[in-house]
Design a protein around this motif. Structure first.
Motif, PDB file in Angstrom:
ATOM      1  N   CYS A   8       0.835  -1.208   0.000  1.00  0.00           N
ATOM      2  CA  CYS A   8       0.000   0.000   0.000  1.00  0.00           C
ATOM      3  C   CYS A   8       0.865   1.252   0.000  1.00  0.00           C
ATOM      4  O   CYS A   8       1.552   1.526   0.994  1.00  0.00           O
ATOM      5  N   PRO A   9       0.823   2.034  -1.072  1.00  0.00           N
ATOM      6  CA  PRO A   9       1.559   3.296  -1.071  1.00  0.00           C
ATOM      7  C   PRO A   9       0.731   4.417  -0.436  1.00  0.00           C
ATOM      8  O   PRO A   9      -0.454   4.552  -0.702  1.00  0.00           O
ATOM      9  N   SER A  36      -4.502   3.287  -2.551  1.00  0.00           N
ATOM     10  CA  SER A  36      -4.367   2.303  -3.623  1.00  0.00           C
ATOM     11  C   SER A  36      -3.502   1.167  -3.095  1.00  0.00           C
ATOM     12  O   SER A  36      -3.025   1.212  -1.967  1.00  0.00           O
ATOM     13  N   GLY A  37      -3.301   0.169  -3.899  1.00  0.00           N
ATOM     14  CA  GLY A  37      -2.448  -0.944  -3.506  1.00  0.00           C
ATOM     15  C   GLY A  37      -3.067  -2.262  -3.880  1.00  0.00           C
ATOM     16  O   GLY A  37      -4.215  -2.335  -4.308  1.00  0.00           O
ATOM     17  N   GLY A  38      -2.294  -3.316  -3.713  1.00  0.00           N
ATOM     18  CA  GLY A  38      -2.799  -4.632  -4.053  1.00  0.00           C
ATOM     19  C   GLY A  38      -1.796  -5.713  -3.720  1.00  0.00           C
ATOM     20  O   GLY A  38      -0.738  -5.454  -3.143  1.00  0.00           O
ATOM     21  N   GLU A  53       1.747  -2.174  -8.868  1.00  0.00           N
ATOM     22  CA  GLU A  53       0.390  -1.820  -8.421  1.00  0.00           C
ATOM     23  C   GLU A  53       0.082  -0.358  -8.725  1.00  0.00           C
ATOM     24  O   GLU A  53      -1.016  -0.034  -9.176  1.00  0.00           O
ATOM     25  N   ILE A  54       1.029   0.521  -8.504  1.00  0.00           N
ATOM     26  CA  ILE A  54       0.821   1.947  -8.802  1.00  0.00           C
ATOM     27  C   ILE A  54       0.543   2.129 -10.291  1.00  0.00           C
ATOM     28  O   ILE A  54      -0.393   2.820 -10.683  1.00  0.00           O
ATOM     29  N   GLN A  63       4.681   9.862 -11.476  1.00  0.00           N
ATOM     30  CA  GLN A  63       6.106   9.653 -11.249  1.00  0.00           C
ATOM     31  C   GLN A  63       6.393   9.597  -9.753  1.00  0.00           C
ATOM     32  O   GLN A  63       6.303  10.600  -9.058  1.00  0.00           O
ATOM     33  N   ILE A  64       6.758   8.417  -9.282  1.00  0.00           N
ATOM     34  CA  ILE A  64       7.115   8.221  -7.882  1.00  0.00           C
ATOM     35  C   ILE A  64       8.615   8.477  -7.747  1.00  0.00           C
ATOM     36  O   ILE A  64       9.421   7.825  -8.409  1.00  0.00           O
TER      37      ILE A  64
END
Length: 141
Positions: A8-9, A36-38, A53-54, A63-64
């Motif tokens: 999970c971010p 979000s997440g998975g 996931e993102i 952009q992370i």
């Protein structure tokens, strides 16, 4: 009972956090606001799973720029699938602090909408239990 490891971010940009409103007909918390997440796939490393996931849920343009492991938690949840079937799953949540360089999000069918929210305004959203617990632990609620 099946077990899943969920990445999970907690994505922040310019003092706001990204929330996603879950689809009303599926998921663990239908129709509520969440992170979000998975689930991790077999053979994936943590960062690989998180970035996949993102990309899958929020698109390629977001952009992370920073990923830092933060904490973990677990619980048992009932997941509803798009066809209406349900499954009880033991979930282990791995939470990551993430910073994005932009807000270019293209969300998939898992979400109804997204919002960038100041931490002081999180209480105005119908957050699911797990997200409330995460934000309380973070000191935002």
């Amino acid at each position: 009972m099946r077990q899943r490891i969920i990445v999970c971010p907690i994505i922040e940009n310019d003092g706001e956090v990204l929330l996603c409103k879950m689809a009303s007909d599926r998921g663990v918390f239908p129709g509520q606001w969440a992170l979000s997440g998975g689930g991790m796939e077999a053979g994936e490393h943590l960062n690989e799973a998180l970035l996949r996931e993102i990309r899958e849920e929020l698109g390629d343009a977001l952009q992370i720029t920073s990923i830092t492991p933060w904490t973990f938690s677990d619980d048992v949840r009932i997941k509803t699938y798009a066809d209406g079937t349900k499954e009880e799953i033991y979930m282990i949540y791995l939470l990551f602090n993430c910073v994005s360089a932009n807000r270019q999000v293209t969300f998939n069918e898992e979400f109804q909408e997204i919002a960038w929210v100041k931490p002081a305004e999180l209480g105005n959203y119908d957050l699911n239990e797990a997200t409330k617990a995460t934000f309380t632990r973070r000191g935002w609620l």
